[in-house]
Design an enzyme around this catalytic site. Sequence first.
Site, mmCIF file in Angstrom:
data_model
loop_
_atom_site.group_PDB
_atom_site.id
_atom_site.type_symbol
_atom_site.label_atom_id
_atom_site.label_comp_id
_atom_site.label_asym_id
_atom_site.label_seq_id
_atom_site.Cartn_x
_atom_site.Cartn_y
_atom_site.Cartn_z
ATOM 1 C CG ASP A 203 52.242 107.066 60.142
ATOM 2 O OD1 ASP A 203 51.013 107.172 60.961
ATOM 3 O OD2 ASP A 203 52.199 106.703 58.816
ATOM 4 C CG ASP A 205 56.990 104.828 59.554
ATOM 5 O OD1 ASP A 205 56.362 105.980 59.336
ATOM 6 O OD2 ASP A 205 56.651 103.877 58.995
ATOM 7 C CD1 TRP A 265 49.222 100.862 55.195
ATOM 8 C CD2 TRP A 265 48.136 100.871 53.054
ATOM 9 N NE1 TRP A 265 49.729 101.888 54.417
ATOM 10 C CE2 TRP A 265 49.130 102.013 53.249
ATOM 11 C CE3 TRP A 265 47.520 100.807 51.855
ATOM 12 C CZ2 TRP A 265 49.360 102.699 52.173
ATOM 13 C CZ3 TRP A 265 47.604 101.519 50.831
ATOM 14 C CH2 TRP A 265 48.795 102.343 50.859
ATOM 15 C CD GLU A 268 44.377 105.433 57.660
ATOM 16 O OE1 GLU A 268 44.169 104.309 56.901
ATOM 17 O OE2 GLU A 268 45.716 105.768 57.963
ATOM 18 C CG ASP A 269 45.586 108.586 54.648
ATOM 19 O OD1 ASP A 269 44.806 107.848 54.287
ATOM 20 O OD2 ASP A 269 46.612 108.871 54.286
ATOM 21 C CG MET A 295 58.623 106.272 56.425
ATOM 22 S SD MET A 295 57.237 105.571 55.448
ATOM 23 C CE MET A 295 57.759 104.347 54.872
ATOM 24 C CG HIS A 298 58.197 100.018 57.211
ATOM 25 N ND1 HIS A 298 56.758 99.929 56.729
ATOM 26 C CD2 HIS A 298 57.941 101.478 57.074
ATOM 27 C CE1 HIS A 298 56.004 100.675 56.506
ATOM 28 N NE2 HIS A 298 56.583 101.940 56.672
ATOM 29 N NE ARG A 300 51.083 97.717 52.851
ATOM 30 C CZ ARG A 300 50.581 97.925 52.013
ATOM 31 N NH1 ARG A 300 49.916 97.120 51.093
ATOM 32 N NH2 ARG A 300 50.715 99.243 51.293
HETATM 33 N N1 UDH Z 1 51.826 100.757 62.433
HETATM 34 C C1 UDH Z 1 52.501 100.049 63.643
HETATM 35 N N2 UDH Z 1 52.620 98.727 63.573
HETATM 36 C C2 UDH Z 1 51.939 97.940 62.375
HETATM 37 C C3 UDH Z 1 51.338 98.775 61.426
HETATM 38 C C4 UDH Z 1 51.386 100.365 61.470
HETATM 39 O O1 UDH Z 1 53.053 100.496 64.475
HETATM 40 O O2 UDH Z 1 51.875 96.774 62.320
HETATM 41 C C5 UDH Z 1 51.812 102.083 62.789
HETATM 42 C C6 UDH Z 1 53.071 102.814 62.527
HETATM 43 O O3 UDH Z 1 52.990 103.880 63.407
HETATM 44 C C7 UDH Z 1 53.349 103.293 61.279
HETATM 45 C C8 UDH Z 1 51.727 103.759 60.816
HETATM 46 O O4 UDH Z 1 50.758 102.747 61.672
HETATM 47 O O5 UDH Z 1 54.009 104.145 61.081
HETATM 48 C C9 UDH Z 1 51.349 103.480 59.396
HETATM 49 O O6 UDH Z 1 51.613 102.255 58.930
HETATM 50 P P1 UDH Z 1 52.767 102.265 57.725
HETATM 51 O O7 UDH Z 1 53.939 102.611 58.174
HETATM 52 O O8 UDH Z 1 52.603 100.423 57.246
HETATM 53 O O9 UDH Z 1 52.145 102.973 56.365
HETATM 54 P P2 UDH Z 1 52.639 103.233 55.350
HETATM 55 O O10 UDH Z 1 51.877 103.961 54.408
HETATM 56 O O11 UDH Z 1 53.303 101.851 54.593
HETATM 57 O O12 UDH Z 1 54.119 103.967 55.691
HETATM 58 C C10 UDH Z 1 52.937 101.414 53.562
HETATM 59 C C11 UDH Z 1 53.230 100.296 53.313
HETATM 60 C C12 UDH Z 1 54.813 100.159 52.704
HETATM 61 C C13 UDH Z 1 55.339 98.870 51.796
HETATM 62 C C14 UDH Z 1 56.246 99.367 51.066
HETATM 63 C C15 UDH Z 1 56.785 97.905 50.364
HETATM 64 N N3 UDH Z 1 57.771 98.390 49.635
HETATM 65 MN MN MN Z 2 55.534 103.705 57.140
#
Ligand code: UDH
Ligand code: MN
Length: 354
Positions: A203, A205, A265, A268-269, A295, A298, A300
């Site tokens: 990812d 981030d 979202w 997939e993992d 991390m 950010h 969603r």
């Molecule tokens: N990604 C992008 N752009 C997007 C979506 C996803 O670049 O529009 C990529 C990026 O590498 C990211 C990865 O896909 O790090 C995974 O997506 P994510 O960071 O959204 O996944 P995560 O599980 O987020 O970290 C969960 C949502 C968090 C919401 C928290 C609200 N408080």
């Molecule tokens: Mn993330």
Amino acid sequence: MRKKSLKTLVFLVFLSLAFYTVLFFYKKKSTATFSSKKSYGTDKAFIWAIKETVQVQQAKKPEALEASQEKIEIPAPAKQILERCPDTPPDLVGPLYVEFTVERTLDEVRKEMNFLKEGGRYKPPDCIAQQKVALIIPFRNRYDHLRHWLYYLHPILKRQQVDYTVYIINQDGEGVFNRAKLMNVGYAEAMKQYDYDCFVFSDIDLIPLDDRNLYRCFESPRHLAVAMDKFNFNMPYDTFFGGVSSLSRDQYLKINGFPNTYWGWGGEDDDIHERIKSRGMTISRPDLATGKYKMIRHQRDLHNEANPNNPFKLRLASLNMNADGINSLRYTVKAIVKDVLYTFITVDIEAPQS
Ligand code: UDH
Ligand code: MN
């Protein structure tokens, strides 16, 4: 008187015979040093020929000397034959300080990473890297995160003595995001460019907090992001395989790559984890101290909502594995831009509109 003059004549004849005999053999020996057959009509020409022979031999002398010096120098380049890099890279520092409050422009980051080659490439100059690694980042509209990731990861990967390239796989358009399909595209595009034997999927981030967490491949597929700050530096559940992982080319092909059908979202993992398990492989992991990550916080993203169908798909993971993966991947490359910090590939993955 007559007898005396006869004696003198015989003596003279003998003398001239002796002279010409000596001359004949001398001439034969000298001309024999020439490889090309030359004939010399007069004695004067013959003397020049001898001079020429001597000069040619003298002129050849330094050449012969040079040749023998060259022979002595042969071991010098042999000394430069590189050895394989050590199992434990010598320049690692351990725990790292990471913060995201400082604003960094891409240009500032570029200036610091003066060791990179076009495309976001590096390989150690003093030894042969153990593996050729493609870093694959699924991406859309996260430029702030990209700058931080590049700023922190490039120096870490350099210290880890990896022969690597960074691939940012940018989803084109506003359709539903698909992380796993973008990672498949990354695999396919990277393989067109270099003979990679390892793939690290990350990812954008997630920044490691310890450079002993090696970005390379292991005996089994590896999960690297085991202790994220957002999960209190722990695994959220035992089979978690999200964030950052690495698979060798063989391991990746054994599971037919990743699923292409997880739009939005989630899930997939876990599907990838199921694939690995159903192929009889285990998961390798660093310990919780070495596998710490920060991390970048950010919300969603737009067009990446949690997909309520994904948990149902997951039950069919091992069934769908043979038909849904690298063997069924369809996409169109829109652009490839090689910056010094990365190879940026924009791709149409036939995403549904949300
Ligand atoms: N990604 C992008 N752009 C997007 C979506 C996803 O670049 O529009 C990529 C990026 O590498 C990211 C990865 O896909 O790090 C995974 O997506 P994510 O960071 O959204 O996944 P995560 O599980 O987020 O970290 C969960 C949502 C968090 C919401 C928290 C609200 N408080
Ligand atoms: Mn993330």
